[in-house]
Write a protein that holds these residues in place. Structure first.
Motif, PDB file in Angstrom:
ATOM      1  N   LEU A   1     -42.678 -89.084 -23.021  1.00  0.00           N
ATOM      2  CA  LEU A   1     -43.151 -88.634 -24.332  1.00  0.00           C
ATOM      3  C   LEU A   1     -42.592 -87.251 -24.655  1.00  0.00           C
ATOM      4  CD1 LEU A   1     -46.895 -89.768 -24.296  1.00  0.00           C
ATOM      5  CD2 LEU A   1     -45.118 -90.593 -25.843  1.00  0.00           C
TER       6      LEU A   1
ATOM      7  N   HIS B   1     -45.093 -94.708 -23.890  1.00  0.00           N
ATOM      8  CA  HIS B   1     -46.328 -95.465 -24.116  1.00  0.00           C
ATOM      9  C   HIS B   1     -46.395 -96.697 -23.214  1.00  0.00           C
ATOM     10  CE1 HIS B   1     -47.765 -93.189 -27.549  1.00  0.00           C
ATOM     11  NE2 HIS B   1     -46.578 -93.283 -28.129  1.00  0.00           N
TER      12      HIS B   1
ATOM     13  N   ALA C   1     -50.205 -96.745 -30.863  1.00  0.00           N
ATOM     14  CA  ALA C   1     -49.313 -95.621 -31.161  1.00  0.00           C
ATOM     15  C   ALA C   1     -47.865 -95.972 -30.827  1.00  0.00           C
ATOM     16  CB  ALA C   1     -49.758 -94.375 -30.396  1.00  0.00           C
TER      17      ALA C   1
ATOM     18  N   THR D   1     -44.695 -96.066 -33.472  1.00  0.00           N
ATOM     19  CA  THR D   1     -43.537 -95.212 -33.194  1.00  0.00           C
ATOM     20  C   THR D   1     -42.241 -96.009 -33.245  1.00  0.00           C
ATOM     21  OG1 THR D   1     -44.933 -93.829 -31.773  1.00  0.00           O
ATOM     22  CG2 THR D   1     -42.556 -93.561 -31.549  1.00  0.00           C
TER      23      THR D   1
ATOM     24  N   GLN E   1     -39.999 -92.190 -26.772  1.00  0.00           N
ATOM     25  CA  GLN E   1     -41.461 -92.050 -26.821  1.00  0.00           C
ATOM     26  C   GLN E   1     -42.143 -93.408 -26.670  1.00  0.00           C
ATOM     27  OE1 GLN E   1     -43.149 -89.230 -29.823  1.00  0.00           O
ATOM     28  NE2 GLN E   1     -41.011 -88.825 -30.316  1.00  0.00           N
TER      29      GLN E   1
ATOM     30  N   ASN F   1     -48.557 -89.328 -32.266  1.00  0.00           N
ATOM     31  CA  ASN F   1     -48.568 -89.485 -30.809  1.00  0.00           C
ATOM     32  C   ASN F   1     -49.237 -88.300 -30.129  1.00  0.00           C
ATOM     33  OD1 ASN F   1     -47.213 -91.969 -30.714  1.00  0.00           O
ATOM     34  ND2 ASN F   1     -45.216 -90.987 -30.812  1.00  0.00           N
TER      35      ASN F   1
END
Length: 414
Positions: free
Chosen positions: A331, A310, A393, A397, A306, A246
């Motif tokens: 994040l 995104h 991403a 995650t 996180q 990330n």
């Protein structure tokens, strides 16, 4: 072991000094966060996302492999010597970034920066863990990473400000010259080696909470154990890799993405600063929580927060600056939860006899995430656009958080 004691209170002076040193180490990475991707596109007219992100790929790969051998070097030559070597390798970096005549020189600067970070940051981690013993590992790692990543964020903000007022080069990189001078002087004249503290702890422990025993294995044994043989160590290592995926993605993508969406250079500087500053300062709280609540809850929920970051960045209903700032806060918050808990969990699970090497293997996989994230972002960005790199991403995650949830057992000794 005479006069050697474990504990934060007992070693507060050296611990505080190492926190200060790690601020200088982190600041060296912050030099690049806002400005270098724009140097590639605006000064050197690079059109390919993969080529622009190549400096992050070079940094990540070199730092990962340096992490891998840093523990072995520390055990052979002492922590202090390896810390000083890290600073000496990093000495040319700010000059190269400021005055490089071509992109290849920028890449060379990042090779040196990767070696420097792999040695210096690894040693500040190992030395703090050595000093505090098992009772305060979460707090120790929270303070260490807060100092390092707080400096990353503040330096990213400062370089963005200087670039908007004086140009992309050379003025923003002068800060790095000060960092290297202060860091190397502190490391040579004031920092003391901590290997005796690790030996004292090793003498007190036969087996860790994960059942890892006291013997002196070779690096290949530690690599296998940390990478895939131990369920706990595997879970921790893959989460570290995805976490830094990330960071590697955002490092390259955010300046170019938000500039393309109409956010100015100072706005990009704020977006780039918020992520590591929240990440850094948040660890002052999350580090002690990892000692109180356990490592696993912070890792799992940190990964999921996180993912939420995104999602927010990809929301078209928000203006780009707001989406960037809010997403970066999320994040940063998620990473603040994950980072000290991962380091503490590795330190719990690996026996002190081979902990430095296991930390090196973990940090190998974790920092390989920089390269993988940047490469993924470059490929996806070229074919589908930079926003899709953010989406991919986020999906990865989420999967990583599920892996920790299912496979990892709590490592904190109750």
């Amino acid at each position: 072991m005479k006069n050697i004691q474990l504990g934060l209170k007992e070693n507060w002076q050296q611990f505080t000094l190492l926190v200060l040193v790690n601020m200088m180490v982190g600041g060296m990475v912050g030099l690049e966060r806002t400005v270098v991707p724009l140097v590639g596109t605006e000064e050197f007219n690079i059109q390919s996302d993969i080529v622009v992100f190549s400096f992050i790929i070079a940094f990540g790969i070199v730092k990962a492999f340096t992490n891998l051998i840093s523990g072995v070097l520390a055990d052979k030559y002492t922590r202090k010597k390896v810390l000083i070597w890290g600073w000496l390798v990093g000495l040319p970096v700010p000059f190269l970034l400021a005055f490089a005549p071509s992109w290849n020189w920028i890449l060379f600067a990042n090779v040196l920066l990767g070696v420097s970070q792999g040695l210096a940051w690894s040693m500040t981690v190992n030395m703090k863990i050595d000093l505090v013993g098992k009772k305060s590992r979460g707090l120790a790692m929270g303070l260490n990473e807060a100092a390092g990543y707080g400096a990353v964020g503040l330096t990213a903000l400062l370089t963005g400000y200087l670039a908007s007022h004086y140009g992309l080069r050379p003025e923003p990189f002068y800060i790095g010259i000060a960092y290297t001078i202060v860091g190397i002087l502190l490391s040579i004249f004031l920092v003391k080696d901590t290997r005796k503290h690790a030996e004292l702890e090793a003498a007190q422990i036969q087996a860790t909470t994960s059942g890892e025993e006291a013997h002196k294995p070779n690096l290949w044994w530690v690599f296998k154990q940390t990478s895939f043989k131990s369920k706990n160590l595997f879970s921790i290592s893959q989460a570290g890799l995805i976490n830094n995926l990330n960071d590697g993605m955002s490092w390259g993508v955010f300046p170019l993405l938000f500039m393309s969406l109409g956010v100015g250079l100072e706005g990009v500087g704020w977006i780039k600063a918020v992520y590591p500053v929240v990440w850094g300062v948040g660890q002052i709280v999350t580090g002690p929580l990892a000692d109180k609540w356990g490592r696993k809850p912070l890792i799992v929920w940190g990964m999921f927060i996180q993912v939420l970051g995104h999602i927010v960045i990809g929301m078209e209903i928000l203006d780009p600056l707001t989406a960037g700032l809010v997403g970066s806060v999320l994040l940063g918050l998620g990473t603040a939860m994950v980072y000290p808990a991962l380091l503490a969990a590795i330190s719990d699970a690996a026996h002190p006899n081979w902990r430095a090497s296991s930390l090196g293997v973990y940090r190998f996989w974790r920092d390989m995430g920089y390269a993988i994230g940047a490469l993924m972002a470059g490929i996806v960005g070229n074919f589908f656009g930079l926003m899709w790199a953010v989406h991919i991403a986020g999906i990865i995650t989420f999967i990583s958080g599920i892996v920790v949830w299912v496979r990892m057992k709590e490592t904190l000794e109750k």
